[in-house]
Design a protein around this motif. Structure first.
Motif, PDB file in Angstrom:
ATOM      1  N   LEU A  42       0.845  -1.183   0.000  1.00 41.65           N
ATOM      2  CA  LEU A  42       0.000   0.000   0.000  1.00 41.65           C
ATOM      3  C   LEU A  42       0.890   1.246   0.000  1.00 41.65           C
ATOM      4  O   LEU A  42       1.864   1.289   0.739  1.00 41.65           O
ATOM      5  N   PRO A  43       0.576   2.254  -0.833  1.00 39.43           N
ATOM      6  CA  PRO A  43       1.413   3.463  -0.818  1.00 39.43           C
ATOM      7  C   PRO A  43       1.365   4.162   0.541  1.00 39.43           C
ATOM      8  O   PRO A  43       0.343   4.124   1.224  1.00 39.43           O
ATOM      9  N   LEU A  44       2.490   4.793   0.900  1.00 39.59           N
ATOM     10  CA  LEU A  44       2.546   5.537   2.163  1.00 39.59           C
ATOM     11  C   LEU A  44       2.145   6.985   1.897  1.00 39.59           C
ATOM     12  O   LEU A  44       2.950   7.904   2.016  1.00 39.59           O
ATOM     13  N   THR A  45       0.895   7.155   1.494  1.00 39.31           N
ATOM     14  CA  THR A  45       0.327   8.479   1.250  1.00 39.31           C
ATOM     15  C   THR A  45      -0.923   8.606   2.117  1.00 39.31           C
ATOM     16  O   THR A  45      -1.505   7.583   2.495  1.00 39.31           O
ATOM     17  N   PRO A  46      -1.329   9.832   2.456  1.00 41.71           N
ATOM     18  CA  PRO A  46      -2.465   9.981   3.376  1.00 41.71           C
ATOM     19  C   PRO A  46      -3.727   9.253   2.900  1.00 41.71           C
ATOM     20  O   PRO A  46      -4.485   8.738   3.713  1.00 41.71           O
ATOM     21  N   PRO A  48      -4.168   6.278   0.751  1.00 43.74           N
ATOM     22  CA  PRO A  48      -3.522   5.240  -0.071  1.00 43.74           C
ATOM     23  C   PRO A  48      -4.481   4.567  -1.054  1.00 43.74           C
ATOM     24  O   PRO A  48      -4.062   4.201  -2.161  1.00 43.74           O
ATOM     25  N   TRP A  49      -5.749   4.428  -0.696  1.00 46.67           N
ATOM     26  CA  TRP A  49      -6.695   3.758  -1.610  1.00 46.67           C
ATOM     27  C   TRP A  49      -6.951   4.633  -2.816  1.00 46.67           C
ATOM     28  O   TRP A  49      -7.118   4.140  -3.929  1.00 46.67           O
TER      29      TRP A  49
END
Lengths: 190, 162
Positions: A42-46, A48-49
Motif C-alpha cells: 500500500l502506498p505511504l500516502t495519506p 492510499p486507496w
C-alpha cells in the motif's frame, strides 16, 4: 470474489460506445492491475486507496469496496505491516519436518499449529524414496539453542519422540519478499 | 550482526505489535492508526518510511491466501555446496520466485515459486529444472494448519545481538 466483482461492475458507468463484454473485460483488467499493485504494498500516502485507484483508473470507493470484498471472501488473509523478521534479529529459523503416519497427520498438524513456538505448519506430500516427510512446521527464533530447546520441549509435551524428524536451519536468505502471483514485466521487481 | 531492534523506540514497537493485522479500510487509514497510537498522521507515515528504509518493514499490505490467489509450491534441490551461490542466482532469475534459502541439509536450496495458475507453475518449474540440470523436489501444500506469518515479536530477545 464474485461478490467483489459485482460491486465494481455496479459502480462503473459504461461509456456509450462500450459493449457489455468490452466493459467487463476492461473491468477485469483494472481489477488485475489493482491486485498487482497491492502485492507490492500500500502506498505511504495519506489516502492510499485513492492513490492506488489513480494508478488503475478506479475511484477510491471502488478500490475500498474490492479490498473489503476480498477480506470477506478470504482472498486477503490479513492487512497490515509485513515485518522482515531477519532484520530484527530473528535469524535462527528452523524448518522441522516430520514423518507422521498418514492417519495421524491432520490431528498432529492442528496440535502443532496451536503451539506458541510454531509460526507455520502444513502438510505436504512425501516424495519417496528421497523425501519421507509429510508434515512441516517452522520455529522462528533469535538463537539456535533457544529454537532447539523450544523444539525439545514441544516433543516432550506432544509425545513425539517416536516420530522421525529432521531440523533444517536456514543459513542464508537469497531472496525473501511477498508472493507476487500476478507480477509480470510491467511491474517493477523490488 | 547487531539487531536493529535496539534502534526502535516504544512507539515503533507498539506500531509493529499492533498493526501486523487490522489495518482499517477507510479513506485515511494512517490517520486512524496514528490516533490510536497517539501520533499525528504525518508522524506515523514518517515512522513507516523509516522502518522501510531500515528494512524492518517489508511493506504495508495485504497477505493473500495463496490457494485462492494463484498457484505456489515449495521446491528443494541438492547442489554442490561450493557452487551454491551460482545455483541460487539461477533460481532467483526464474519468474515467480519469492523465497529462496540455503538450509543445512542434503537438499541445501529451498525456494517458493508462484504463478497465476497451476499450468504456468508446472511449466516454470520444468524450465528451471532443465536450467539447473538437477531434479527438483516438488512439495505442494496439501493442507495448511497455520500459514499466517505474523507472531508476537520477542523484543527482549531481539535486544541482544545473536
Amino acid at each position: 470474489m464474485n461478490q467483489a466483482n459485482l460491486l465494481v461492475e455496479d459502480q462503473v458507468q459504461p461509456a456509450p460506445a462500450c459493449t457489455k463484454r468490452a466493459l467487463s473485460m476492461a473491468t477485469r483488467a483494472k481489477v488485475h492491475r489493482l491486485r498487482q499493485l497491492l502485492e507490492q504494498g500500500l502506498p505511504l500516502t495519506p489516502q492510499p486507496w485513492r492513490t492506488l485507484g489513480e494508478q488503475c483508473a478506479m475511484s477510491e470507493r471502488e478500490v475500498m469496496a474490492l479490498v473489503a470484498g476480498w477480506q470477506q471472501s478470504g482472498l486477503i488473509k490479513r492487512l497490515g505491516l509485513v515485518v522482515k523478521h531477519r532484520s530484527l534479529g530473528i535469524t535462527a529459523n528452523a524448518m522441522v519436518v516430520w514423518d507422521v503416519p498418514d492417519p495421524q497427520v491432520a490431528a498432529l498438524g492442528r496440535r502443532l499449529a496451536a503451539e506458541p513456538a510454531v509460526t507455520l505448519c502444513y502438510r505436504r506430500p512425501r516424495q519417496l524414496p528421497e523425501w519421507p516427510y509429510n508434515l512441516f512446521c517452522m520455529i522462528h527464533g533469535t538463537a539456535r539453542e533457544r529454537v532447539l530447546a523450544e523444539l525439545e520441549a514441544l516433543i516432550q509435551r506432544q509425545n513425539l519422540s517416536e516420530i522421525p524428524h529432521q531440523v533444517l536451519f536456514s543459513t542464508r536468505a537469497y531472496r525473501q519478499h511477498g508472493a507476487r502471483y500476478l507480477a509480470d514485466q510491467s511491474v517493477k521487481e523490488a | 550482526m547487531t539487531s536493529l531492534a535496539q534502534g526502535l523506540d516504544t512507539q515503533d514497537r507498539r506500531l509493529l505489535d499492533r498493526y501486523q493485522r487490522g489495518l482499517p479500510v477507510c479513506p485515511r487509514p494512517y490517520a486512524v492508526m496514528a490516533e490510536e497510537l497517539g501520533l499525528t498522521e504525518s508522524e506515523l507515515l514518517e515512522r513507516l518510511e523509516r522502518l522501510q528504509e531500515l528494512d524492518v518493514l517489508s511493506r504495508v499490505g495485504p497477505v493473500f491466501d495463496h490457494v485462492q490467489a494463484g498457484a505456489s509450491l515449495l521446491a528443494a534441490v541438492s547442489v554442490p555446496e561450493e557452487q551454491r551461490e551460482s545455483y541460487a542466482d539461477l533460481i532467483n532469475q526464474a519468474p515467480g520466485v519469492n523465497h529462496n534459502y540455503a538450509r543445512e541439509h542434503h537438499y541445501n536450496l529451498w525456494f517458493v515459486m508462484t504463478a497465476p495458475d497451476e499450468a504456468a507453475l508446472a511449466q516454470r518449474l520444468d524450465v528451471l529444472e532443465i536450467k539447473l540440470g538437477r531434479p527438483l523436489l516438488r512439495l505442494p501444500m496439501l493442507e495448511g494448519f497455520h500459514i499466517d506469518l505474523s507472531f508476537p515479536l520477542p523484543w527482549d530477545e531481539m535486544e541482544v545481538p545473536a
